[in-house]
Design an enzyme around this catalytic site. Structure first.
Site, mmCIF file in Angstrom:
data_model
loop_
_atom_site.group_PDB
_atom_site.id
_atom_site.type_symbol
_atom_site.label_atom_id
_atom_site.label_comp_id
_atom_site.label_asym_id
_atom_site.label_seq_id
_atom_site.Cartn_x
_atom_site.Cartn_y
_atom_site.Cartn_z
ATOM 1 N N CYS A 1 -10.875 -0.235 2.092
ATOM 2 C CA CYS A 1 -9.748 0.676 2.258
ATOM 3 C C CYS A 1 -10.258 1.922 2.955
ATOM 4 O O CYS A 1 -11.219 2.544 2.504
ATOM 5 C CB CYS A 1 -9.140 1.055 0.910
ATOM 6 S SG CYS A 1 -7.829 2.290 1.108
ATOM 7 N N TYR B 1 -2.061 -1.386 -9.400
ATOM 8 C CA TYR B 1 -3.037 -0.844 -10.358
ATOM 9 C C TYR B 1 -3.009 0.671 -10.543
ATOM 10 O O TYR B 1 -3.138 1.163 -11.649
ATOM 11 C CB TYR B 1 -4.455 -1.233 -9.910
ATOM 12 C CG TYR B 1 -5.543 -0.490 -10.625
ATOM 13 C CD1 TYR B 1 -5.882 -0.813 -11.931
ATOM 14 C CD2 TYR B 1 -6.217 0.567 -10.008
ATOM 15 C CE1 TYR B 1 -6.870 -0.120 -12.606
ATOM 16 C CE2 TYR B 1 -7.205 1.268 -10.681
ATOM 17 C CZ TYR B 1 -7.535 0.932 -11.974
ATOM 18 O OH TYR B 1 -8.494 1.618 -12.645
ATOM 19 N N CYS C 1 1.242 -1.256 3.152
ATOM 20 C CA CYS C 1 -0.121 -1.301 3.667
ATOM 21 C C CYS C 1 -0.849 -2.389 2.885
ATOM 22 O O CYS C 1 -1.014 -2.283 1.668
ATOM 23 C CB CYS C 1 -0.838 0.039 3.497
ATOM 24 S SG CYS C 1 -2.571 -0.054 4.020
ATOM 25 N N CYS D 1 -6.434 -3.881 2.694
ATOM 26 C CA CYS D 1 -7.579 -4.387 1.931
ATOM 27 C C CYS D 1 -7.463 -5.884 1.669
ATOM 28 O O CYS D 1 -8.425 -6.536 1.266
ATOM 29 C CB CYS D 1 -7.762 -3.605 0.626
ATOM 30 S SG CYS D 1 -6.344 -3.658 -0.470
ATOM 31 N N ASN E 1 -4.413 14.120 -1.000
ATOM 32 C CA ASN E 1 -4.553 12.760 -1.505
ATOM 33 C C ASN E 1 -4.462 11.839 -0.314
ATOM 34 O O ASN E 1 -3.433 11.788 0.357
ATOM 35 C CB ASN E 1 -3.446 12.462 -2.519
ATOM 36 C CG ASN E 1 -3.486 11.019 -3.000
ATOM 37 O OD1 ASN E 1 -4.505 10.355 -2.906
ATOM 38 N ND2 ASN E 1 -2.368 10.541 -3.524
ATOM 39 N N GLY E 2 -5.539 11.129 -0.041
ATOM 40 C CA GLY E 2 -5.540 10.228 1.110
ATOM 41 C C GLY E 2 -6.845 10.303 1.853
ATOM 42 O O GLY E 2 -7.874 10.688 1.276
ATOM 43 N N CYS F 1 -6.578 10.651 -5.218
ATOM 44 C CA CYS F 1 -6.424 11.926 -5.879
ATOM 45 C C CYS F 1 -4.989 12.055 -6.351
ATOM 46 O O CYS F 1 -4.159 11.175 -6.123
ATOM 47 C CB CYS F 1 -6.719 13.061 -4.906
ATOM 48 S SG CYS F 1 -8.381 13.018 -4.222
ATOM 49 N N SER G 1 -4.748 -1.862 -18.137
ATOM 50 C CA SER G 1 -4.037 -1.875 -16.860
ATOM 51 C C SER G 1 -3.235 -3.138 -16.594
ATOM 52 O O SER G 1 -2.272 -3.101 -15.844
ATOM 53 C CB SER G 1 -5.020 -1.618 -15.716
ATOM 54 O OG SER G 1 -6.038 -2.589 -15.728
ATOM 55 N N ASP H 1 -5.442 -10.393 -15.251
ATOM 56 C CA ASP H 1 -5.924 -9.075 -14.810
ATOM 57 C C ASP H 1 -5.115 -8.678 -13.592
ATOM 58 O O ASP H 1 -4.574 -9.516 -12.872
ATOM 59 C CB ASP H 1 -7.423 -9.096 -14.498
ATOM 60 C CG ASP H 1 -8.052 -7.704 -14.699
ATOM 61 O OD1 ASP H 1 -7.288 -6.716 -14.842
ATOM 62 O OD2 ASP H 1 -9.282 -7.600 -14.720
ATOM 63 N N ASP H 2 -5.027 -7.342 -13.390
ATOM 64 C CA ASP H 2 -4.206 -6.870 -12.272
ATOM 65 C C ASP H 2 -4.858 -7.188 -10.932
ATOM 66 O O ASP H 2 -4.198 -7.496 -9.958
ATOM 67 C CB ASP H 2 -3.938 -5.365 -12.411
ATOM 68 C CG ASP H 2 -5.193 -4.583 -12.647
ATOM 69 O OD1 ASP H 2 -5.835 -4.162 -11.682
ATOM 70 O OD2 ASP H 2 -5.557 -4.409 -13.830
ATOM 71 N N CYS I 1 1.056 1.957 0.135
ATOM 72 C CA CYS I 1 -0.131 1.287 -0.422
ATOM 73 C C CYS I 1 0.293 0.340 -1.540
ATOM 74 O O CYS I 1 0.833 0.778 -2.562
ATOM 75 C CB CYS I 1 -1.101 2.330 -0.963
ATOM 76 S SG CYS I 1 -2.442 1.636 -1.935
ATOM 77 N N GLY J 1 -7.373 10.793 -11.008
ATOM 78 C CA GLY J 1 -8.632 11.418 -10.600
ATOM 79 C C GLY J 1 -9.292 12.101 -11.770
ATOM 80 O O GLY J 1 -8.654 12.879 -12.478
#
Lengths: 468, 468, 468, 468
Positions: free
Chosen positions: B402, B261, B453, B456, B119-120, B20, B303, B365-366, B255, B46
C-alpha cells in the site's frame, strides 16, 4: 456490571480485604519472570498493585509496586532465583491504595523469612489484631493479611515447623482465604475450610504451580491437576506436591460471583466451567424471563457476552454486537480540573445505530451493583432509536455486603438494597427488568445450593460475621 | 489480522506515510480537551503519537507527544483556547517513531501560523521535496506531511489567501490525504480527489466538527452531516461550514481495507456502514466457501467478530466465543533480556477447551498479512483438541504494497505475495483455507468496483505510483 | 575526604545503621511543608531517602521516598496536619538502599500510632532482635531502628505511658541514637546517654523544634535553645518543651567526625562552633606540620575550605582557590555500559593551572578514608605543573570502624588501617604527608578528651561493641 | 549576582537569543559520550536544555532534551558514531522554554544534513527572517538560530560548498555568534567578526576539539591550541584543523561579562585568565573603594569568591567564608500551592554568626542586576549581628540591555537603570555601596577598552542594534 465505576466509594473507612489473584511456582528453572507472565494472565483479578517474592538462594527478594503488572515490572531486572516463588495482584479499591498494602507481605523472624499473598478476607481480623496488640505485637499496615503473617510468624518462632505453624494459624482464622506462602525454601498454598475463593494446582513445563484460575496452567504449558481442597495446605515442590489437611469438616461455599462475573470464562473453578455456567445462566434467564417478539439480544461488553450468547441460543432471538467497546479507554486518563466533564461511558461504549434503531432490544448484563452504568446504557440505546429495551440480568439482586473478598462493602452502594424490582427499574428506565431467580443461578452453577456462598444475595453467610 | 505484530519490520528505510486519525473543531466553547477526548474515540487509528494545535487568541499552541492519547495528555493543563483547533493521532510503525514526526506539524511565515495533520500518504512526496530543495527549501523531518506544509507556506506567502494556497498546493499532490489544517483563526479540512482515506463533517453540541470516522460526532452529542467530498476543502466555522471544491474530476477510490479491518464497526464511511459491510463479507464468505458439517464458527477477536457473525448467520453454524482475549496484554511490556521468551500470543489469547475439543471449527479472520499470528492460532486450536480447523478469510489475499496510507510497504512481508492459496495454507497448517473473492469483497462494500482502491489486492492503484 | 566515593563497598552484608538527619516540629501552624524545607537545610547529612510523618488530626500520615528531599517531595500535595510532625533523611550506603529502610518507620498497636526517625546506630541491635524473635516478634526490615520501634511498641502496649515506654526501651539500647518519635499527638526527641550524635532544641516563629543541627532554627526564624542532654527525652509542645532524664550517669562522647567533616560549618554542636573548630584544626596543623617555603595553601573543596583557611592564617602562606569544583557533577549520571569510562573526578575538579604551575603547594584535606580521591588530586596537581605537593590532613589517621553511626564499617576500606604514615604516602604520592596529632584534634574541639568519641582513631569506643 | 533569580521575567515576549555553551569533536574514536561528558564540564553556561548531533556513518542523529545534561542523557544509549559530532547546552530563560528551541537544530536539503549549535544572538534576525518569509521560507521556531540554519541551507543548495555557504551566510549576520556546525561528514566552528562570545580550539587524546571554554580540553586530556579568531571558520578534522577567514576587519569586542561572572574561573578566554581577571578586579576595587577599619571581607558564594580574594589580598582585610551555601538547593523544588512560601534564599545561604556578629563587613559581589538577592543578603547579615555592611561590586552598574547573548533584555529589570549609586543603595540597605570604575574593569581584563563589549554598561554596542 459496574463494580469498578470510577469514583465509586465502595468502602468507607479502613478496608481489611479485597479481591485478588495469586500464583505460586516451584520449578527447575528460575521463576521470577514466569511469575510475572502468569500474573498478567489473571490481571483481571486485580489492577491496583502487583508483586512477587522469590528465593534467590540465600534470601527472599520482594518486588512490588502500584499499578498493572506491565507498569510494575516492565523493564525490571530481577535477581536470579532458584525456582521458588510466589506472586500476587491486588484489586483496586477506594481509600487505602498504598504501596504498604501491596502484597506479598514480608517478615523475618530468627532464621525464617516469610512472604505471603492473600485472596480473600478475614472476618475476625480486627478481633485477632486486638488480641495480638494486647500482647505487644504492633502492625505496620491496616491489612488483614498482616494479621495472618503475624500469627504465622509467632507460631513459627514457637514450633519451628512451617506446616504445623500454618495449621495452628489457620485454625484461628474465620473468613475467606486462598493464600500463597513462601517460607525460606518452601512454597505453600492454602485454602479456607469453606473454599470460598478459588485455588487450583497444576503442572507446568518445569514443575508445579498453584493459581487462582486454571488458565495459568495453559499458559505455562501445563495442566490443571485439581482444585485445592477446602481446608487443605499444598506444598509445591519441583518434582511433586504434598497435601496437608487442617480442616475437613466445613461445608463448601464457593463464591457464586466468581462464576457470574469475576473469573475468566476460560477458567475451570472447582471442576465447573465458568463459560458453561454463564451460557447456562443465559439459557435459564431466557426460559424464566422471555421477551416476546424482541428483535435482538445485546450484551453489555465484555463481561456479559457469554450470558447473552446463552440467552440468544435458548430464545432463538439473534445476538448482535450492537455495543462497541473502545479498547483504549480502560486506561487511566486524568483530565485537569478546568476541563469539561465528558462522560467516560460515552467514550467507552458506542452503539451501532442501525442495529438498534426501531428495534425491541433485550439487553443482557451479568449483574447490577450500583446501576449507574446500566442506566446510562439504557438511555444510550434509546437515544439511538431503540423502540424498547428489556433488561435481563444473569444474577439475582445484590442486596447485602460481601465480607469475604469482593469489594462490595456497604448496602448504600447497591441499587437493589431496599428496592423492589419495579422500583429498581424506575431508576434504570428500561421497558422491563427481570433478574434470574436464585434457583436458576444455583442450577446453572451445577454445584448445589449447599456448596455456594450466596451471602450478597441472601444475607446469610457461610461463616459468622462479627459486628465490627 | 496481524498487521501490528510486535517486531514486524514492515517498513524498510525511511517511511513517508502512515495511517492516522484526525479531528477538527470550531465551537463556541474551548476545544482543547474536547479534541483530546475525540482523539480517544478514534485511538484505534493510531497509537504512536498524539497531538493537538489550538488557537489561544493570539497564537497557535501545539501539544504533542509519543504514545496513546491518555499517556500524552493525562494531567496536562492546556492554555485556554478560542474554540478553534485540530488534533491528530499517528499509527505506530517500525523505524521512524520519533517526536519530530508527531503531528500536527507547525510552521510560521510572516503573519501566518500554520499547523497541519495528515492521514494518508503522498506518493510524489520525494519528487516534490527534491524540487523544493533545489530552490533552497530545507526540511527538518522525513515526513511527507512536511512537504505539504512547505508548499502551503510558500503559497501563503505569495497569495496571502488560505483557500487559494490550499488549492494550489493540493493540485501538486498525488496520493491519499485527508488533512486538517489550522491557519491562524481558520480551520480547514480537505480530502484528496480520490477520497482514498475517510473524512466526514458533522455538528456538535457547540459547533462543527470534522473527523476521520463518524463515531466522533456521536460522542460530541452531534450528528454526521456528510462525508467530505473527494477534491473538497471544507472550512469549519462556529456557526456554519463552507465548501470549496478544487478538483471534482477524479474517480473515487475508497480504501477497501478501512471497511475490512481498519475503521470502527460503528462508523459510517462514505455513507456505507462498516458493520453492515463486515456482516455482508461474512455472509458472502459463507456462501462462497461453506464448510459442510462444521460444529462452530470462531472469530479471531476482536477484529473479526462481525465477519464471523455474518458467516454464522448465513451458514447456520453456531457462533461461539471460543477464543478469550486478555484485555490487558495490549499494553507494552518490556521483558529484560535475561528473561525467557514466553509467547505474547499465549498470554493474549486462550481457547475455551470444551468449545474446541473434538470440534470441526470454522475460524474466521478479517484478513491475513504476514500470517504469523494466524499460524499460531491454528496450532493453539489443535492443541486444545480441535478436530479440524477451516480458515475463512474475509479479504482476498494481500499481495501488493500500500502506498496510500496503510503501513504495508514491502512485498516480503506478505505471506500471499508469491504463493498460491494452497502454498499459503501449507504455512498456516489449517485443514482448509479459503479467501473471499474479489467480487465478493466489492459486492459487500456496496460501493462498486470503480469506487474502491484495491491496490494491495490487485497491484493496480488509483493514482500513478512513481518509482522511488 | 572520600567517604562517598562511588563504588565504595563500605558495608559488607547487612547494614544496621547509617548517618542521618532528623527534624521535629510542634507548631501552631501546619508543619508538613516546614519539615520538608527543614530537611533541605540538612540535606548534607543524608541523600538516600527522605520522609516525614505528620499528625493529620486523626492519624499519622507518612510520606517517604528514595532520593533527595526535592526529588521525593517536589510537587507532592500533603494532607493538612495539626502542627505536629517529624522528618528524617538517610545517608546513602551500599547494599541496602531500599524504600523499606526509608524512615520514619511506622507501626500501630491498639490505640497508638508510632513513627520514629533515627540518627545513629544500635550496637546491640542483633542481640535485642534475637530476644524479640525468640518471643515471636517478627521484623519486616533489617534496620536497627525497627528494633527500637518494636521494643517501644511492646512497652506502650504494656504501660500505656509514652514517656515510661521510651525510658524502658532506651535502657535496653547500647549505642548511638538521636531519635525523633511521634506517638499519636505527642512529639518527642531523645539522645543516647553518651550524646554521640548531635541533637538540639530551639524555638521557631510558631513553636518548638528539634534538629540534628542548629542551622535549622535559623531558617525557621527561631533560635537555638540548647543541646538535648545525653540521656534526655524532650517533648516538644506548641507552647513549651518538657524534659525527662532517663540516664544521667554516662560520660559524654561526642563524635569528633561531626566537627571534622560531617556537620555544616555554620552549625553549633554541643555549644561548640563547627566553623571555629575547623579553623582551629587548620591552625594547629600549621603549627604541628609547617611547610617551609611553600607558595600556597589549597583546599580540597568544599569540605576542607575552612581547615585550609586556618592553616593559611596561621602559617602566613596565602590561600588560593586553585581547585575549581563543578557544581553540577554531584548529580547522578548514569553512563550506558558501552560508553568509555571517563573519570568522574576529572569532571568534578579542575585546577587553575597558573596558580599551581611551578608552585610548592600545601594541599589541605579534612580527612582521608580510602585515599583514592586524594591520590588522584595529587596526580592532577602534578600534571598541572605543581613543583611540590605537601599533604596536610586535619584529622588523625582513621584506622578503626565506626559502629556508632558513620558509614565506615570495615578496616579494609581505610588506607591507614595497617600502614605507617610513610607507607600511606607511598600510595598517595605526595612530597610529604602529615596528619594532625590526636592531641591537636582534641584541643581544637575544646571539648576535652573525655567528652569525645575517638573510636575510629583509637579503636577505643565509649560503649562496649559486641562481637557479631 | 542575581541573574538567575527564580521568577525573573527577564525577557518579555519572544526571545531570539540566549547564553549557551558549545562543544565540537573530530576524533578517531566515537564521540557521542565524550560530547556529553564535555557538556557537563560547561554545564554552568546553560541549564535549560542539552543536545548533541553525531554522524552515524550514513546520517546525522540528534539527541536532545530539556534539563541538565545528566537529566537528558543519564542512561541514554546512543547509536555508534564515526567520531564526528557537536553538542550544545542552552541557558534557561523565561517564556520560551520548549523542546523546539533546544539545540542543535537540524535540517536536511538534498544530499546535505545540517545541525547547528549557537551561542550568542543575531540582532538582525527579525529583519533576515522577514526577507526569507517574503520569499516563501517558513519557520518552525522563534529562534534566531533557525534563521542562520535556513540561510545556510539555501546557500548550500545553491553552491554545494559548505565553506562558501557559511561565508555567504555569515556576511549577512549582525550580532554575536559562536557556532558549531556539522554538515554531513564535516565539522565546523565559527566566531563572529567581533569575537563577542568565547570559542577556542584544542587537541584531545584522540583528535581535535572546539569549545566555549578551555576547561573542556583539560578534561579530554588535551591542550588549548588557540582562540578561534573573530571572523574565522575552523574545520575540525581528526588529524588537523583548517582555517577559513571570512571577515578580518571588525574590531574585537569580547564580552566583559564572561570575565566578571559567566565563565568558569579556570578558563582562559582570548588568552586571558578568568581567574586572574577576577583577582585583579578585586584588587582594583580595594584600591578604588577601601573600607577603613573593616573586620572582614565576605564573598557572595560561589561566584564572587575570587573577586573577594583579590580584595582581601590588596586591602589586607582578612577574607572569611561567613556565608555558607547549601549545595543541594540549586536543584528544582516545586512546592505545592497550598504550602507557605518560605524564602529559597534562606535555605540557600546561611551566615556563620560568630564571623559576622559585631563585625564591620565588606561584602563582595561580582555584579548586581536586579538587586533582590543582594538586598536579602545585606538584611541577613544585619540580622546575624553585622555592625556595618559595605557592599563592593566588581562590575560597574549594569544599565543597558544585552542584545548579544546574555539574557538581560529589558531596562526595567536593572536596579541601576535609572538610579544613582546613592539611590541604588537606598534600595539595598548597605552602609555604603561602591562599584568598580569602568576604567578599573577595563584594566583588569588586560584586553584594552577597544577590544571589549561594554554595551550593558555604556549603551554603546560593537554592532548596530536595529529597532525592533
Amino acid at each position: 456490571m459496574d463494580i469498578r465505576t470510577p469514583g465509586s466509594e465502595a468502602t468507607t473507612g479502613r478496608s481489611l480485604g479485597e479481591s485478588c489473584g495469586i500464583v505460586s511456582l516451584a520449578e527447575s528453572v528460575p521463576v521470577g519472570y514466569r511469575l510475572i507472565q502468569s500474573l498478567r494472565i489473571i490481571q483481571h483479578r486485580g489492577q491496583e498493585s502487583a508483586g512477587i517474592s522469590i528465593n534467590t538462594g540465600n534470601h527472599l527478594r520482594n518486588y512490588k509496586g502500584m499499578g498493572l503488572v506491565n507498569e510494575v515490572f516492565s523493564g525490571v531486572k530481577l535477581e536470579r532465583d532458584n525456582g521458588l516463588g510466589i506472586g500476587h495482584i491486588r484489586y483496586s479499591t477506594a481509600g487505602s491504595s498504598t504501596i504498604e498494602n501491596a502484597q506479598p507481605l514480608y517478615s523475618n523472624i530468627g532464621k525464617y523469612e516469610i512472604a505471603i499473598g492473600h485472596n480473600g478476607e478475614i472476618v475476625n481480623a480486627l478481633q485477632l489484631k486486638k488480641v495480638l496488640e494486647s500482647k505487644g505485637y504492633s502492625f505496620t499496615t491496616n491489612s488483614d493479611t498482616e494479621v495472618i503473617l503475624k500469627l504465622l510468624s509467632i507460631e513459627l518462632s514457637k514450633t519451628s515447623d512451617p506446616v504445623l505453624s500454618m495449621k495452628n494459624t489457620f485454625k484461628k482464622l474465620v473468613g475467606a482465604y486462598s493464600l500463597n506462602i513462601i517460607i525460606n525454601h518452601r512454597v505453600f498454598v492454602a485454602r479456607d475450610p469453606n473454599g470460598i475463593r478459588p485455588l487450583a494446582v497444576g503442572t507446568t513445563e518445569f514443575g508445579y504451580c498453584a493459581a487462582s484460575e486454571s488458565v495459568v496452567f495453559d499458559q505455562l504449558n501445563g495442566k490443571m491437576l485439581r482444585d485445592v481442597r477446602p481446608g487443605e495446605i499444598v506444598e509445591l515442590k519441583k518434582n511433586e506436591i504434598d497435601s496437608f489437611m487442617y480442616n475437613d469438616k466445613a461445608k463448601t461455599a464457593h463464591c457464586m460471583f466468581e462464576y457470574v462475573y469475576f473469573a475468566r470464562p476460560d477458567s475451570l473453578l472447582d471442576s465447573r466451567s465458568v463459560f458453561e455456567t454463564r451460557m447456562e445462566l443465559g439459557r435459564i434467564l431466557a426460559r424464566e424471563s422471555p421477551v416476546e417478539g424482541a428483535d435482538c439480544v445485546v450484551a453489555v461488553p465484555d463481561s456479559a457476552r457469554t450470558h447473552a450468547q446463552g440467552y440468544a441460543e435458548e430464545s432463538g432471538i439473534p445476538l448482535t454486537e450492537a455495543l462497541i467497546k473502545n479498547r483504549y479507554v480502560d486506561r487511566t486518563f486524568i483530565m485537569p480540573e478546568q476541563a469539561g466533564r465528558e462522560s467516560e461511558l460515552d467514550i467507552k461504549l458506542n452503539p451501532i445505530k442501525q442495529l438498534i434503531d426501531g428495534k425491541r432490544v433485550v439487553l443482557i448484563d451479568d449483574s447490577i451493583i450500583r446501576g449507574n452504568t446500566t442506566r446510562k446504557i439504557v438511555k444510550m440505546l434509546r437515544k439511538h432509536g431503540a423502540k424498547e429495551v428489556h433488561l435481563r440480568i444473569a444474577c439475582p439482586p445484590v442486596r447485602f455486603p460481601c465480607y469475604l473478598g469482593i469489594d462490595m462493602k456497604t448496602k448504600d452502594q447497591f441499587i437493589a438494597s431496599n428496592r423492589t424490582v419495579e422500583e429498581i427499574n424506575s431508576k434504570l428506565g428500561a421497558d422491563s427488568l427481570r433478574y434470574i431467580s436464585l434457583q436458576g443461578l444455583i442450577e446453572a452453577t451445577h454445584l448445589g445450593k449447599d456448596n455456594l456462598c450466596l451471602g450478597c444475595l441472601t444475607g446469610r453467610y457461610p461463616v459468622s460475621i462479627p459486628r465490627k
